[in-house]
Motif scaffolding. Sequence first.
Motif, PDB file in Angstrom:
ATOM      1  N   GLY A  78       6.562   5.096 -15.574  1.00 30.82           N
ATOM      2  CA  GLY A  78       5.714   6.282 -15.622  1.00 30.82           C
ATOM      3  C   GLY A  78       5.647   6.830 -17.040  1.00 30.82           C
ATOM      4  N   TYR A  79       4.533   7.478 -17.379  1.00 31.63           N
ATOM      5  CA  TYR A  79       4.360   7.998 -18.737  1.00 31.63           C
ATOM      6  C   TYR A  79       3.627   9.331 -18.650  1.00 31.63           C
ATOM      7  N   ALA A  80       4.270  10.388 -19.104  1.00 33.15           N
ATOM      8  CA  ALA A  80       3.683  11.725 -19.091  1.00 33.15           C
ATOM      9  C   ALA A  80       3.709  12.277 -20.508  1.00 33.15           C
ATOM     10  N   ILE A  81       2.585  12.849 -20.934  1.00 38.13           N
ATOM     11  CA  ILE A  81       2.449  13.321 -22.307  1.00 38.13           C
ATOM     12  C   ILE A  81       2.082  14.799 -22.342  1.00 38.13           C
ATOM     13  N   GLN A  82       2.212  15.391 -23.523  1.00 40.15           N
ATOM     14  CA  GLN A  82       1.783  16.770 -23.715  1.00 40.15           C
ATOM     15  C   GLN A  82       0.290  16.882 -23.401  1.00 40.15           C
ATOM     16  N   GLY A  83      -0.069  17.912 -22.653  1.00 41.84           N
ATOM     17  CA  GLY A  83      -1.471  18.083 -22.301  1.00 41.84           C
ATOM     18  C   GLY A  83      -1.877  17.316 -21.055  1.00 41.84           C
ATOM     19  N   HIS A  84      -0.906  16.602 -20.437  1.00 40.75           N
ATOM     20  CA  HIS A  84      -1.022  15.953 -19.128  1.00 40.75           C
ATOM     21  C   HIS A  84      -2.001  14.790 -19.049  1.00 40.75           C
ATOM     22  N   GLY A  85      -3.165  14.800 -19.760  1.00 41.93           N
ATOM     23  CA  GLY A  85      -4.071  13.660 -19.783  1.00 41.93           C
ATOM     24  C   GLY A  85      -4.712  13.327 -18.445  1.00 41.93           C
ATOM     25  N   LEU A  86      -4.989  14.325 -17.618  1.00 39.09           N
ATOM     26  CA  LEU A  86      -5.618  14.070 -16.316  1.00 39.09           C
ATOM     27  C   LEU A  86      -7.074  13.659 -16.488  1.00 39.09           C
ATOM     28  N   PHE A  87      -7.572  12.881 -15.527  1.00 36.29           N
ATOM     29  CA  PHE A  87      -8.981  12.514 -15.524  1.00 36.29           C
ATOM     30  C   PHE A  87      -9.782  13.705 -15.000  1.00 36.29           C
ATOM     31  N   PRO A  88     -10.628  14.318 -15.824  1.00 33.55           N
ATOM     32  CA  PRO A  88     -11.255  15.592 -15.439  1.00 33.55           C
ATOM     33  C   PRO A  88     -12.195  15.502 -14.253  1.00 33.55           C
ATOM     34  N   HIS A  89     -12.815  14.347 -14.017  1.00 31.06           N
ATOM     35  CA  HIS A  89     -13.799  14.220 -12.942  1.00 31.06           C
ATOM     36  C   HIS A  89     -13.194  13.632 -11.665  1.00 31.06           C
ATOM     37  N   HIS A  90     -11.876  13.484 -11.647  1.00 29.97           N
ATOM     38  CA  HIS A  90     -11.195  13.003 -10.453  1.00 29.97           C
ATOM     39  C   HIS A  90     -10.420  14.160  -9.821  1.00 29.97           C
ATOM     40  N   THR A  91     -10.308  14.161  -8.515  1.00 25.84           N
ATOM     41  CA  THR A  91      -9.530  15.180  -7.825  1.00 25.84           C
ATOM     42  C   THR A  91      -8.042  15.010  -8.135  1.00 25.84           C
ATOM     43  N   VAL A  92      -7.276  16.025  -7.760  1.00 24.47           N
ATOM     44  CA  VAL A  92      -5.824  15.949  -7.906  1.00 24.47           C
ATOM     45  C   VAL A  92      -5.275  14.713  -7.194  1.00 24.47           C
ATOM     46  N   ALA A  93      -5.724  14.493  -5.957  1.00 24.74           N
ATOM     47  CA  ALA A  93      -5.229  13.346  -5.190  1.00 24.74           C
ATOM     48  C   ALA A  93      -5.566  12.033  -5.875  1.00 24.74           C
ATOM     49  N   ARG A  94      -6.778  11.933  -6.409  1.00 24.30           N
ATOM     50  CA  ARG A  94      -7.175  10.686  -7.060  1.00 24.30           C
ATOM     51  C   ARG A  94      -6.412  10.487  -8.371  1.00 24.30           C
ATOM     52  N   ASN A  95      -6.146  11.574  -9.080  1.00 26.18           N
ATOM     53  CA  ASN A  95      -5.341  11.470 -10.295  1.00 26.18           C
ATOM     54  C   ASN A  95      -3.941  10.964  -9.969  1.00 26.18           C
ATOM     55  N   ILE A  96      -3.304  11.563  -8.988  1.00 27.88           N
ATOM     56  CA  ILE A  96      -1.935  11.173  -8.655  1.00 27.88           C
ATOM     57  C   ILE A  96      -1.886   9.732  -8.148  1.00 27.88           C
ATOM     58  N   GLY A  97      -2.921   9.321  -7.422  1.00 30.11           N
ATOM     59  CA  GLY A  97      -2.924   7.990  -6.833  1.00 30.11           C
ATOM     60  C   GLY A  97      -3.420   6.884  -7.737  1.00 30.11           C
ATOM     61  N   ALA A  98      -3.622   7.161  -9.030  1.00 29.82           N
ATOM     62  CA  ALA A  98      -4.240   6.177  -9.927  1.00 29.82           C
ATOM     63  C   ALA A  98      -3.456   4.866 -10.007  1.00 29.82           C
ATOM     64  N   VAL A  99      -2.164   4.946 -10.305  1.00 27.16           N
ATOM     65  CA  VAL A  99      -1.380   3.714 -10.449  1.00 27.16           C
ATOM     66  C   VAL A  99      -1.153   3.026  -9.097  1.00 27.16           C
ATOM     67  N   PRO A 100      -0.829   3.748  -8.024  1.00 25.22           N
ATOM     68  CA  PRO A 100      -0.735   3.062  -6.729  1.00 25.22           C
ATOM     69  C   PRO A 100      -2.010   2.306  -6.351  1.00 25.22           C
ATOM     70  N   ARG A 101      -3.178   2.816  -6.723  1.00 26.64           N
ATOM     71  CA  ARG A 101      -4.408   2.073  -6.439  1.00 26.64           C
ATOM     72  C   ARG A 101      -4.448   0.769  -7.234  1.00 26.64           C
ATOM     73  N   LEU A 102      -3.996   0.823  -8.509  1.00 24.58           N
ATOM     74  CA  LEU A 102      -3.946  -0.400  -9.314  1.00 24.58           C
ATOM     75  C   LEU A 102      -2.987  -1.427  -8.713  1.00 24.58           C
ATOM     76  N   LEU A 103      -1.977  -0.919  -8.038  1.00 28.59           N
ATOM     77  CA  LEU A 103      -0.990  -1.795  -7.408  1.00 28.59           C
ATOM     78  C   LEU A 103      -1.398  -2.207  -5.996  1.00 28.59           C
ATOM     79  N   ASN A 104      -2.595  -1.787  -5.603  1.00 30.61           N
ATOM     80  CA  ASN A 104      -3.162  -2.173  -4.302  1.00 30.61           C
ATOM     81  C   ASN A 104      -2.359  -1.648  -3.114  1.00 30.61           C
ATOM     82  N   TRP A 105      -1.822  -0.445  -3.264  1.00 34.22           N
ATOM     83  CA  TRP A 105      -1.203   0.187  -2.111  1.00 34.22           C
ATOM     84  C   TRP A 105      -2.287   0.473  -1.074  1.00 34.22           C
ATOM     85  N   PRO A 106      -1.968   0.433   0.227  1.00 36.78           N
ATOM     86  CA  PRO A 106      -2.938   0.839   1.242  1.00 36.78           C
ATOM     87  C   PRO A 106      -3.225   2.340   1.154  1.00 36.78           C
ATOM     88  N   LYS A 107      -4.422   2.721   1.592  1.00 34.87           N
ATOM     89  CA  LYS A 107      -4.867   4.112   1.435  1.00 34.87           C
ATOM     90  C   LYS A 107      -3.930   5.109   2.116  1.00 34.87           C
TER      91      LYS A 107
END
Length: 311
Positions: A78-107
């Motif tokens: 995991g990598y967290a930086i100053q200013g958080h670096g969230l994707f502005p056009h994605h919801t909170v849930a989609r932001n948090i789920g970004a890496v699990p989606r890359l890892l092909n976790w089920p929904k």
Amino acid sequence: MIEIDRITKVYDGVPAVDAVTMTAESGTITVIVGTSGSGKTTLLRMINRLEEPTSGEVRINGESTLATKPHLLRRRIGYAIQGHGLFPHHTVARNIGAVPRLLNWPKDRIQARVDELLTLFSMNPAEFRDRFPAELSGGQQQRVGVARALASRPDLLLMDEPFGALDPIIRARAQDDLRRIQRALGSTIMLVTHDMEEAIRLGDRVAVMDGGRLVQYGTPAEIVANPATPFVADMIGDVERPLRLLSLVPVSEVVENGEAPGAALPAEGNLRDALSACLWTGRTAVPVERDGAIVGRVTLDAIRSRAELRA
């Protein structure tokens, strides 16, 4: 366990990080502290190979990071930086789920993990999962940034000045949040800061960098009580040193029977907090609570006595 073995980074013939060796135990927070240009961020970035080392090696649970392709390695870290670096056009849930989606976790697994982390960070999932970053406060955005870094249950969480953009009150709360979540999840965290106060508050162990070299590595108590170099002593500060020592002593160590007026301090708090409460309100003692019940008091005399013993 994270083993850093004589890691070095040279730019134009000048070492930015010079033969640093240290070991961080699993389930702990290691804080790397130093002034600007000390090499602390470069050291952190070599762990997940955002910067490639000139020489040396990093091992995570015995496996060299050089044995894994960088993009696959970063999915495990995991990598967290100053200013958080969230994707502005994605919801909170989609932001948090970004890496699990890359890892092909089920929904359904991703949704459960999102809700679990939001709950841990005291953010009601039903209220926050569909919000966008712009609808959150700075502190809430930072929480989501850390939650995103933790979402895939990484072997290691790296944090680079994660709370630097927050005001002091929110910053203190964010630090408390991180400590609470780390204890709940058993995460291994390496965090970079320029703030010795933050290092002492958060670290199980503190690594002090100066000019690319590791000049001291130990527990907060060891660093404050026995600074290894004049640079470390300057970072601690002669004036602040007694207060920093008090911050390492839990209230529970000096609580005594008796009553005191006013708002209570938690038993897991520290003597610096107790001293502040006494001086701010003009009291000579403050009550102490545990699990909502008053268990005694801590007196100003006891705090002063403890400060003299540790000075």
